[in-house]
Design a protein around this motif. Structure first.
Motif, PDB file in Angstrom:
ATOM      1  N   TRP A   5       0.839  -1.193   0.000  1.00  8.57           N
ATOM      2  CA  TRP A   5       0.000   0.000   0.000  1.00  8.57           C
ATOM      3  C   TRP A   5       0.878   1.248   0.000  1.00  8.57           C
ATOM      4  O   TRP A   5       1.895   1.304   0.693  1.00  8.57           O
ATOM      5  CB  TRP A   5      -0.875   0.034   1.260  1.00  8.57           C
ATOM      6  N   ASP A  17      -3.709   5.386   2.203  1.00  8.10           N
ATOM      7  CA  ASP A  17      -4.699   4.573   1.478  1.00  8.10           C
ATOM      8  C   ASP A  17      -4.844   5.012   0.022  1.00  8.10           C
ATOM      9  O   ASP A  17      -5.952   4.977  -0.545  1.00  8.10           O
ATOM     10  CB  ASP A  17      -6.071   4.654   2.160  1.00  8.10           C
ATOM     11  N   TYR A  52      -9.867  -3.277   8.347  1.00 12.11           N
ATOM     12  CA  TYR A  52      -9.533  -2.629   7.078  1.00 12.11           C
ATOM     13  C   TYR A  52      -8.092  -2.922   6.666  1.00 12.11           C
ATOM     14  O   TYR A  52      -7.814  -3.313   5.535  1.00 12.11           O
ATOM     15  CB  TYR A  52      -9.753  -1.126   7.216  1.00 12.11           C
ATOM     16  N   TYR A  53      -7.173  -2.745   7.607  1.00 15.08           N
ATOM     17  CA  TYR A  53      -5.751  -2.905   7.297  1.00 15.08           C
ATOM     18  C   TYR A  53      -5.232  -4.325   7.519  1.00 15.08           C
ATOM     19  O   TYR A  53      -4.174  -4.676   6.996  1.00 15.08           O
ATOM     20  CB  TYR A  53      -4.920  -1.954   8.161  1.00 15.08           C
TER      21      TYR A  53
END
Length: 273
Positions: A29, A33, A57-58
């Motif tokens: 990533w 984001d 999410y991560y």
């Protein structure tokens, strides 16, 4: 003198969703984001607090995982990440993934299944073993919080625990000695140096190890085996033993009783069939 402020740990988010078998480098990533990259120099460094606040999410396991930035730096090397394009990247292979997945910021909700050349997945994968190990550690905590408090050392205020290494092997961390003890048989014999308990609890630890490795639940009789006079060989008081059997016995670690079907329900099922 005031204590020095420790620098916050930083993490790099790896994309399982956008890393494919044909890729030579693992997809990373970018910062904030804002997309994906292969080269380490383009990757974003995410603060630990931010990742922990949004683990789903991560660090879901199905799409992404967050791993320490310093580990990523150590494992990175020059890779031909695209046709005749080279850069410092994370090589997309089994050895790299094994080391990365052993150090994710927290256990994931879903099993990470990265794609790389030669990848294969087994029923007893490392992720599944570590999930079972979490359940075993819950059981150990319950045992340690009741009765004579086996697996807890008041002297050093420490609970025993079990863990699975990157090879899938199971270790026991002793509550009193703090020693990390290999639980499998070895060619040098089966002596457990640093194990501060007796043979009964060693047998329980070995059974818990087998559950972690195979997934076969234990007989509930392992929880304070009974004597003929209704006492138990652990020497736990009645209330403590009852609590352990009810709470630990409800975990998937132990075999669950089959539901009882009464005669009326059985007749109804036969008529319906």
């Amino acid at each position: 003198m005031p204590p020095e402020n420790k620098p916050a740990s930083t993490f790099i988010v790896l994309s399982l969703k956008h890393t494919h078998r044909r890729h030579k480098a693992i997809t990373l990533w970018r910062a904030d984001d804002s997309g994906y990259c292969w080269k380490l120099s383009s990757a974003g460094a995410y603060e630990e607090a931010r990742v922990l606040e949004h683990l789903g999410y991560y660090n879901s396991g199905c799409s992404n995982v967050a791993v320490p930035a310093d580990l990523v730096e150590r494992l990175s090397c020059e890779v031909e990440y695209d046709t005749k394009e080279f850069g410092i990247c994370l090589p997309n292979n089994a050895d790299t993934w094994a080391q990365l997945l052993a150090c994710v910021i927290r256990p994931t909700d879903y099993e990470p299944k990265p794609e790389y050349r030669g990848c294969r997945y087994k029923e007893n994968s490392l992720w599944i073993k570590r999930k079972r190990c979490e359940q075993v550690n819950q059981a150990i905590r319950i045992i340690a919080d009741h009765g004579r408090r086996f697996f807890y050392s008041q002297t050093v205020n420490r609970y025993a625990s079990m863990e699975v290494d990157a090879r899938g092997k199971v270790w026991f961390i002793d509550d009193y000695s703090g020693k990390r003890i290999f639980t499998h048989e070895t060619v040098r014999g089966g002596r457990w140096r640093g194990f501060s308990h007796g043979g009964t609890l060693r047998s329980l630890v070995e059974a818990l190890r087998d559950y972690i490795c195979t997934g076969t639940p234990l007989n509930p009789g392992y929880l304070g085996p009974e004597r003929f006079d209704d006492s138990n060989i652990w020497g736990y008081d009645e209330a403590g033993m009852k609590a352990v059997r009810e709470q630990a016995g409800a975990l998937p670690v132990f075999r669950q009783p089959k539901p009882v079907v009464d005669a009326h329900d059985l007749v109804s099922m036969e008529i319906a069939g």
